[in-house]
Design a protein around this motif. Structure first.
Motif, PDB file in Angstrom:
ATOM      1  N   THR A 175       0.869  -1.174   0.000  1.00  0.00           N
ATOM      2  CA  THR A 175       0.000   0.000   0.000  1.00  0.00           C
ATOM      3  C   THR A 175       0.909   1.228   0.000  1.00  0.00           C
ATOM      4  O   THR A 175       2.129   1.118   0.186  1.00  0.00           O
ATOM      5  CB  THR A 175      -0.883   0.031   1.252  1.00  0.00           C
ATOM      6  N   LYS A 205      -7.579   1.497  19.181  1.00  0.00           N
ATOM      7  CA  LYS A 205      -8.921   1.825  18.675  1.00  0.00           C
ATOM      8  C   LYS A 205      -9.689   2.675  19.691  1.00  0.00           C
ATOM      9  O   LYS A 205     -10.550   3.475  19.309  1.00  0.00           O
ATOM     10  CB  LYS A 205      -9.706   0.553  18.351  1.00  0.00           C
ATOM     11  N   ARG A 245      -6.105  -0.731   0.345  1.00  0.00           N
ATOM     12  CA  ARG A 245      -6.603  -1.406   1.546  1.00  0.00           C
ATOM     13  C   ARG A 245      -7.994  -0.876   1.878  1.00  0.00           C
ATOM     14  O   ARG A 245      -8.175   0.315   2.108  1.00  0.00           O
ATOM     15  CB  ARG A 245      -5.661  -1.162   2.726  1.00  0.00           C
ATOM     16  N   PHE A 262     -13.294   8.374  12.537  1.00  0.00           N
ATOM     17  CA  PHE A 262     -14.185   7.448  11.842  1.00  0.00           C
ATOM     18  C   PHE A 262     -15.566   7.602  12.468  1.00  0.00           C
ATOM     19  O   PHE A 262     -15.705   7.510  13.692  1.00  0.00           O
ATOM     20  CB  PHE A 262     -13.710   5.993  11.997  1.00  0.00           C
ATOM     21  N   LYS A 279     -14.598  -1.281  12.537  1.00  0.00           N
ATOM     22  CA  LYS A 279     -13.603  -1.933  13.393  1.00  0.00           C
ATOM     23  C   LYS A 279     -12.488  -0.973  13.815  1.00  0.00           C
ATOM     24  O   LYS A 279     -11.591  -1.341  14.573  1.00  0.00           O
ATOM     25  CB  LYS A 279     -12.996  -3.141  12.665  1.00  0.00           C
ATOM     26  N   GLU A 280     -12.543   0.257  13.309  1.00  0.00           N
ATOM     27  CA  GLU A 280     -11.517   1.243  13.638  1.00  0.00           C
ATOM     28  C   GLU A 280     -11.821   1.987  14.932  1.00  0.00           C
ATOM     29  O   GLU A 280     -10.921   2.522  15.576  1.00  0.00           O
ATOM     30  CB  GLU A 280     -11.361   2.253  12.497  1.00  0.00           C
ATOM     31  N   ILE A 307     -10.753  -0.330   4.329  1.00  0.00           N
ATOM     32  CA  ILE A 307     -10.858  -0.246   5.777  1.00  0.00           C
ATOM     33  C   ILE A 307     -12.297  -0.473   6.228  1.00  0.00           C
ATOM     34  O   ILE A 307     -13.219   0.165   5.724  1.00  0.00           O
ATOM     35  CB  ILE A 307     -10.379   1.133   6.280  1.00  0.00           C
ATOM     36  N   ASP A 308     -12.457  -1.426   7.132  1.00  0.00           N
ATOM     37  CA  ASP A 308     -13.762  -1.629   7.754  1.00  0.00           C
ATOM     38  C   ASP A 308     -13.873  -0.609   8.883  1.00  0.00           C
ATOM     39  O   ASP A 308     -13.345  -0.801   9.984  1.00  0.00           O
ATOM     40  CB  ASP A 308     -13.872  -3.055   8.306  1.00  0.00           C
ATOM     41  N   LYS A 309     -14.539   0.501   8.601  1.00  0.00           N
ATOM     42  CA  LYS A 309     -14.576   1.607   9.548  1.00  0.00           C
ATOM     43  C   LYS A 309     -15.195   1.232  10.884  1.00  0.00           C
ATOM     44  O   LYS A 309     -14.878   1.816  11.916  1.00  0.00           O
ATOM     45  CB  LYS A 309     -15.317   2.796   8.924  1.00  0.00           C
ATOM     46  N   ARG A 319     -11.038  -5.375  19.180  1.00  0.00           N
ATOM     47  CA  ARG A 319     -10.333  -4.108  18.924  1.00  0.00           C
ATOM     48  C   ARG A 319      -9.181  -3.971  19.904  1.00  0.00           C
ATOM     49  O   ARG A 319      -9.196  -4.560  20.977  1.00  0.00           O
ATOM     50  CB  ARG A 319     -11.292  -2.911  19.052  1.00  0.00           C
TER      51      ARG A 319
END
Length: 400
Positions: free
Chosen positions: A153, A345, A198, A382, A204-205, A200-202, A341
């Motif tokens: 990335t 996070k 990439r 996020f 999970k952030e 991103i599954d927001k 998390r």
């Protein structure tokens, strides 16, 4: 320059001799050992010095004149340059940075791991080519090959770029190469489609708005030293390395003075070493953190559990490490049946909460220990609103 040579204004031989004299002067200036003059019984002067040796010892050399000895020195370093490879320059560069405390041991280890990852694999390598023979075209092909072969990335590529910049800047100073790496990167074009994207599954952030009360209630219902540390992170946005190294003398009513963090690196036996570093990770990390009354109440409970410890968070008289908090949080997420998390996070959740609460941007950067609000917004914000909440917001906004 070409015009001056062609018209006879400057002699080509003179120019080449000047260049050679300059290179000779630079090599002699880099020589670390003094030239000593001794007089024999016959009255004859002898000139001597040492040359560095790969095994760590020194090679003694002596000649009848200074000019002869200087020729030995220059020839030695020229021959040495012929056998220099990129790995030699890499270790010479990072060893010197570590020696002068320009980097910490943790960064040193990360550079070595990145070097092995980027330079020891791939379909196109420059590590087996003599350093002086590496061209800008070699570098470009190498960079693009690594990005492709390792599916980098843009963020991962930054690590490769850091190494190449450092290695070639150092090499140019040492006269191992004539490549200007600053100009090279200024001209290098790397299109976005070259990099892996990439997704991103927001969710999970950060902790979602409906998850936060669940976790907070759980932490407050079981207030041991570990859970209170996690609760304090929700209330302050502390980095886990900052949390685990807090001391009672850092507390001043509604202010926590952040002045240290946890440092982790591998020793010569490849064993992980965890220490306390007496300053925060970035310069902006050294800060006076303003806390809420609820955070102050949490600190009072922590001090009641550990009234005589050197550190706020101890178990059995030993400091609780940052990774221990991560392990505890993982167990809590599992027990509450919410996505796993890390402590980081929670820090992102804190940053998101401050932004959503319209806290002054300058104040947010101070609280987060960032140098610029763009860092917070780009990497730490996020939306943690539930789908139902978002649907409601859209309904209110789009009424036509």
């Amino acid at each position: 320059m070409n015009y001056a040579v062609q018209t006879g204004i400057i002699s080509l031989d003179t120019m080449l001799n000047d260049i050679e004299a300059m290179e000779r002067k630079e090599l002699l200036e880099q020589h670390p050992y003094a030239i000593t003059v001794t007089t024999e019984k016959s009255g004859k002067e002898i000139f001597s010095t040492y040359l560095p040796s790969p095994d760590g010892n020194r090679l003694f050399r002596r000649r009848n004149t200074r000019e002869e000895l200087e020729e030995v020195i220059v020839s030695f370093y020229k021959a040495l340059q012929e056998e220099i490879y990129i790995e030699n320059v890499f270790y010479e560069w990072i060893d010197r940075k570590l020696e002068f405390c320009e980097i910490q041991k943790a960064s040193y280890d990360r550079y070595i791991n990145d070097y092995k990852r980027f330079f020891k694999s791939g379909t196109y390598s420059i590590s087996k080519k003599k350093f002086k023979n590496i061209t800008e075209d070699d570098l470009e092909i190498f960079i693009k090959s690594v990005i492709r072969d390792l599916s980098l990335t843009r963020k991962a590529y930054a690590g490769l770029r850091t190494l190449i910049r450092g290695i070639f800047k150092y090499a140019k100073k040492r006269k191992y190469t004539s490549i200007s790496i600053t100009e090279f990167f200024g001209d290098l074009e790397l299109p976005n489609n070259l990099f892996k994207r990439r997704i991103i599954d927001k969710q999970k952030e950060v902790f979602m708005e409906n998850e936060i009360p669940l976790v907070i209630d759980y932490l407050k219902s079981k207030p041991d030293i570990y859970n209170l540390g996690i609760l304090l992170t929700f209330q302050t946005g502390l980095r886990v390395g900052e949390l685990s190294t807090l001391k009672p003398q850092d507390l001043f009513r509604r202010i926590i003075k952040i002045r240290r963090t946890e440092d982790k690196y591998r020793d010569e036996n490849n064993k992980w070493i965890v220490t306390v570093k007496e300053h925060a990770k970035p310069d902006a990390g050294n800060r006076d953190l303003i806390i809420s009354t609820t955070a102050q109440e949490t600190l009072d409970k922590i001090l009641a559990l550990n009234p005589t410890g050197e550190y706020l968070f101890e178990h059995g008289g030993k400091r609780i490490r940052g990774n221990t908090f991560n392990k505890r949080l993982s167990l809590i997420c599992k027990e509450l049946n919410i996505p796993h998390r890390t402590m980081h996070k929670i820090r992102k959740t804190y940053g998101t909460t401050l932004i959503d609460s319209d806290v002054d941007e300058g104040f947010i950067t101070e609280q987060m220990g960032h140098s610029d609000i763009s860092t917070t917004k780009k990497l730490y914000y996020f939306s943690n609103k539930t789908s139902k909440n978002k649907e409601k917001q859209i309904e209110n906004a789009i009424s036509f």
